[in-house]
Design an enzyme around this catalytic site. Structure first.
Site, PDB file in Angstrom:
ATOM      1  N   SER A 146       0.857  -1.185   0.000  1.00 46.05           N
ATOM      2  CA  SER A 146       0.000   0.000   0.000  1.00 46.05           C
ATOM      3  C   SER A 146       0.888   1.228   0.000  1.00 46.05           C
ATOM      4  CB  SER A 146      -0.892   0.028   1.242  1.00 46.05           C
ATOM      5  OG  SER A 146      -1.563   1.280   1.347  1.00 46.05           O
ATOM      6  N   TYR A 159      -3.424  -0.389   9.946  1.00 46.82           N
ATOM      7  CA  TYR A 159      -3.150  -0.625   8.524  1.00 46.82           C
ATOM      8  C   TYR A 159      -1.794  -0.075   8.098  1.00 46.82           C
ATOM      9  CZ  TYR A 159      -4.325  -1.047   3.533  1.00 46.82           C
ATOM     10  OH  TYR A 159      -4.345  -1.381   2.209  1.00 46.82           O
TER      11      TYR A 159
END
Length: 276
Positions: A146, A159
């Site tokens: 990501s 996250y």
């Protein structure tokens, strides 16, 4: 004379997190290359429905339940998939989950579960599949990272930390695997339309998006589609031996301007929902 023996035409691929979003799109894209695919996720009935569609379209697919937070589940998934399709040539670690929240407000067990899914799950897959790849002296181990790993966003719970750790894990793997014939790579999505995070309370998401804009994370409203990330995975896996796409980052192209002074056009959001 080529420096490396070419990859075989038949390359069984294992996709973790294949029930929706990027994982589902990746399974379809790999099957379109003519490669057998094993679809793994907790929602195995969804994986089976997608596998049936792939088979109806002329591909080869196998579905099996997979929980990457459970080592025994990973062992069972890999064993069943390799029995059905043959030894894994491509592994895509794409299982994901997302719980929004400030670091000090996230329940520690929720935080830990996020790390288990994104980071520890990838290590469990590596532990299970990489010895066989090393023995065969070829293979692609691809993790879905990501851009949060490079540019953390506020309000993302665990996250950011999990994806940063995951990309560090992949970089370490690349160094450790050098000379084995096995490639470890990261496909790094920018903002992408998926179902992940769709269960979040709007009262949480609203202020979060305001924070993102304040910190410069919302330059324009366009999002990538899951199929865009799947195309990047295919590009990594399809690269001929002798070259290694170490990191592929995909970002959504900005909407076209009417002129240098006109505002951007309204986005075409497509049919997918959510963001990754």
């Amino acid at each position: 004379m080529p420096r490396f023996e070419a990859n075989p035409a038949r390359r069984p691929a294992l996709v973790a997190g294949a029930s929706s979003g990027i994982g589902a799109a990746t399974a379809v894209a790999l099957a379109e290359q003519g490669w057998p695919v094993a679809l793994g996720a907790r929602r195995v009935e969804v994986c089976e429905a997608l596998a049936e569609k792939i088979r109806a379209d002329g591909g080869e697919a196998f579905a099996y339940r997979l929980d990457v937070a459970d080592g025994d589940s990973i062992d069972d998934f890999v064993a069943a998939s390799e029995k059905a399709l043959g030894p894994a040539e491509i592994v895509v670690s794409g299982a994901g989950d997302l719980e929004f929240g400030r670091v000090w407000e996230v329940d520690p067990e929720t935080f830990l579960h996020q790390v288990q899914v994104h980071l520890v799950g990838a290590q469990r897959l590596a532990y299970r599949v990489l010895p066989g790849m090393i023995e065969r002296r070829r293979g692609d181990f691809i993790v879905i990272g990501s851009d949060c790993a490079d540019r953390p966003r506020p309000g993302m719970g665990a996250y950011n930390a999990a994806k940063t750790g995951l990309e560090a894990l992949a970089e370490q793997l690349r160094m450790e695997l050098e000379g084995t014939g096995v490639r470890a790579s990261v496909v790094r999505p920018g903002q992408t339309q998926t179902a992940m995070g769709m269960s979040a309370d709007p009262d949480v998401v609203g202020p979060l998006l305001e924070d993102w804009a304040r910190w410069g994370f919302a330059r324009h409203p366009y999002f990538l589609r899951a199929s865009d990330i799947a195309a990047a995975v295919v590009a990594v896996a399809a690269t001929p031996r002798g070259a290694h796409l170490v990191l592929v980052e995909a970002q959504p192209e900005a909407p076209l301007r009417e002129s240098d002074t006109a505002p951007p056009r309204e986005p075409d959001t497509g049919t997918e929902e959510g963001s990754r």
